[in-house]
Design an enzyme around this catalytic site. Structure first.
Site, short mmCIF file in Angstrom:
data_model
loop_
_atom_site.label_atom_id
_atom_site.label_comp_id
_atom_site.label_asym_id
_atom_site.label_seq_id
_atom_site.Cartn_x
_atom_site.Cartn_y
_atom_site.Cartn_z
N GLU A 173 -2.97 90.78 60.27
CA GLU A 173 -2.91 91.95 59.40
C GLU A 173 -3.56 91.63 58.04
O GLU A 173 -4.36 92.40 57.52
CB GLU A 173 -1.45 92.36 59.21
N SER A 204 6.30 95.01 55.11
CA SER A 204 5.74 93.69 54.76
C SER A 204 4.60 93.88 53.78
O SER A 204 4.09 94.99 53.60
CB SER A 204 5.25 92.95 56.01
N THR A 205 4.23 92.79 53.13
CA THR A 205 3.10 92.83 52.22
C THR A 205 2.22 91.62 52.50
O THR A 205 2.71 90.56 52.88
CB THR A 205 3.57 92.89 50.74
N GLN A 206 0.92 91.80 52.35
CA GLN A 206 -0.03 90.74 52.67
C GLN A 206 -0.90 90.38 51.47
O GLN A 206 -1.27 91.27 50.71
CB GLN A 206 -0.97 91.16 53.79
N1 LIG Z 1 0.70 109.37 51.16
C1 LIG Z 1 1.59 108.47 50.77
N2 LIG Z 1 2.24 108.59 49.61
C2 LIG Z 1 3.11 107.67 49.21
N3 LIG Z 1 3.44 106.59 49.89
C3 LIG Z 1 2.86 106.44 51.06
C4 LIG Z 1 1.89 107.37 51.56
N4 LIG Z 1 1.46 106.91 52.75
C5 LIG Z 1 2.13 105.76 52.97
N5 LIG Z 1 2.98 105.49 51.95
C6 LIG Z 1 3.84 104.30 51.83
O1 LIG Z 1 3.04 103.16 52.08
C7 LIG Z 1 3.78 102.25 52.88
C8 LIG Z 1 2.99 102.10 54.14
O2 LIG Z 1 3.63 101.22 54.95
P1 LIG Z 1 3.31 101.11 56.52
O3 LIG Z 1 1.87 100.84 56.68
O4 LIG Z 1 3.88 102.28 57.23
O5 LIG Z 1 4.20 99.87 56.89
P2 LIG Z 1 3.86 98.35 57.31
O6 LIG Z 1 2.44 98.10 56.96
O7 LIG Z 1 4.80 97.51 56.51
O8 LIG Z 1 4.14 98.30 58.77
C9 LIG Z 1 5.16 102.87 53.11
O9 LIG Z 1 6.04 102.35 52.13
C10 LIG Z 1 4.94 104.34 52.87
O10 LIG Z 1 6.10 104.97 52.37
CA LIG Z 2 0.39 99.10 56.83
#
Ligand SMILES: Nc1ncnc2c1ncn2[C@@H]1O[C@H](COP(=O)(O)OP(=O)(O)O)[C@@H](O)[C@H]1O
Ligand SMILES: [Ca+2]
Length: 448
Positions: A173, A204-206
């Protein structure tokens, strides 16, 4: 008689010149036309690829396209469409795993209508699930398998060339995020400096950036190498499970609800914010290390205080900076070499900063604006529409060749021009030959 012969000779010579000129011009026109037709770019045809990004908060379907004749070469892959799947991420279907696949159907129908019918069978289709599914697998492997089978069933029944649905590793990722950021900013082909990548997800964060090769010696799991367009890249990458925006919030709440009080005054929420939450919703996550407080009540009232500096203290406590067994660490005993170069931050980093209008300006000015924003009453915030533009969400494509492609020595227009002038020169030389040599031969013939 001699005069008549001379006039006849002259006429024959003029005829010959005219014939040669016409032939010459015809030859040049034929030469140029052939060259132009031969080198004319054919009608642009495209190939397609579909990637489903099954994130913890939601799933998005991305359609990519690239010029068909440049497959695996210099053709630039572009995102042409994205479709946000209704509802939450696939990991939220753990209660009814069989329904996870059905949620994808309408976006897949949309993809069918957007991609030309003739390309359906050859269009590869991938699904990559991220941290939400990693957490579900940690909690219950059988449930996470059932969710994947359910999405697999739906994707397999689509007309596209299904390539598999899997939970990608945090390392993949991070590394693919880095490739995407640098691909979109055209830094890979130039072979110049690259930019690091910061991806804040929900679970998660990368972080990924170019580092020197000591990384592999200190911590092999954080090292990734790529050969792209003839350049070798050595990356440091790490994915922090549980440090996405939503799980980090749970960590912070768990830390503040340890005393088991009926209400929690949270500096990270706006003043006036007040919501009843169940302890279960906070403590059921495998990310939350602290045990649920031993209280009889099921819920607590989550009250906002709106204080940015106190919030920073709360957030700081979810990171462990205390020990490090490597030469240096970021947090939670994770090795991290010195940071290098600029960084591109996307996903929730972008959403949040864009929502707050902080995508331009210095870190210091952003900090000041954030402090003012956090202290604003909740009633002034809830009216705002968070329907702002989604940034690109970048994904897996393996369309970048390891070696730099061979380029033709001349551009198309240059090639045609050169051909034209060479032909003209040839014709001119021919003309000169006939103009000066033929009359000379004629006069020799006459003397005999
Ligand atoms: N349009 C948006 N506005 C605000 N926050 C968003 C929007 N789209 C996604 N997010 C936020 O960005 C993050 C995206 O995480 P996600 O890709 O679903 O999870 P992960 O990568 O950890 O599996 C989430 O915290 C979600 O709430
Ligand atoms: Ca993601």
């Amino acid at each position: 008689m001699a005069e008549q012969r001379e006039t006849k000779g002259k006429n024959a010579w003029y005829k010959a010149v005219i014939i040669i000129t016409v032939l010459g011009i015809t030859a040049i026109v034929a030469l140029v036309t052939t060259a132009v037709l031969q080198n004319k770019p054919l009608l642009q045809k495209y190939k397609y690829g579909i990637v489903l990004d099954a994130g913890s908060s939601h799933t998005a379907v991305y359609i990519y396209e690239w010029p068909a004749e440049k497959d695996n070469d210099t053709g630039r892959v572009q995102q042409t469409h994205s479709c946000k799947v209704q509802g939450a991420g696939i990991s939220s279907y753990s209660v009814f795993p069989g329904q996870a696949g059905a949620s994808l159907k309408s976006c897949m129908k949309e993809a069918e209508s957007l991609i030309p019918l003739s390309r359906h069978l050859e269009t590869p289709l991938y699904l990559g699930a991220t941290a939400g599914m990693r957490l579900l697998r940690m909690e219950n492997q059988s449930l996470s398998d059932q969710v994947l089978w359910s999405v697999e069933e739906v994707l397999q029944s689509s007309p596209f060339s299904y390539q598999g649905a899997r939970i990608i590793t945090g390392q993949e990722e991070g590394a693919f995020g880095w490739v995407t950021v640098n691909y979109l900013s055209d830094r890979l082909k130039q072979g110049s400096g690259t930019t690091g990548a910061l991806d804040l997800g929900g679970a998660s964060t990368q972080i990924s950036f170019v580092a020197n090769q000591d990384v592999a010696e200190e911590s092999a799991e954080n090292a990734v190498t790529f050969r792209l367009y003839g350049n070798d890249y050595f990356l440091y990458t790490h994915s922090f499970l549980c440090y996405g925006k939503d799980q980090a919030l749970k960590l912070a709440l768990a830390q503040q609800t340890q005393s088991g009080d009926s209400s929690v005054l949270d500096p990270c929420f706006h003043p006036g914010y007040s919501v009843d939450r169940s302890y279960f919703s906070v403590y059921s996550s495998p990310c939350v290390m602290a045990g649920k407080p031993l209280v009889s009540r099921d819920s607590f009232t989550h009250v906002g205080a709106g204080n940015a500096s106190l919030c920073q203290e709360v957030v700081r406590r979810i990171f462990n900076f205390s020990s490090c067994s490597f030469s240096r660490c970021s947090f939670n005993r994770v090795y991290q070499p010195p940071l290098q170069g600029p960084f591109g931050a996307f996903s929730a980093f972008y959403f949040v900063m864009n929502f707050l209008n902080l995508t331009s300006g210095s870190l210091e000015s952003s900090r000041e604006k954030l402090e003012r924003y956090c202290s604003r009453p909740w009633t002034q915030i809830s009216g705002s529409d968070a329907g702002w533009t989604l940034g690109y969400m970048l994904n897996l494509t393996n369309m970048i060749p390891a070696e730099a492609p061979d380029t033709p020595p001349l551009p198309h227009a240059g090639y045609v021009t050169l051909l034209f002038f060479i032909s003209l020169l040839l014709f001119f030389l021919l003309f000169l030959c006939f103009r000066f040599l033929w009359p000379h031969r004629n006069s020799q013939t006459q003397m005999i």
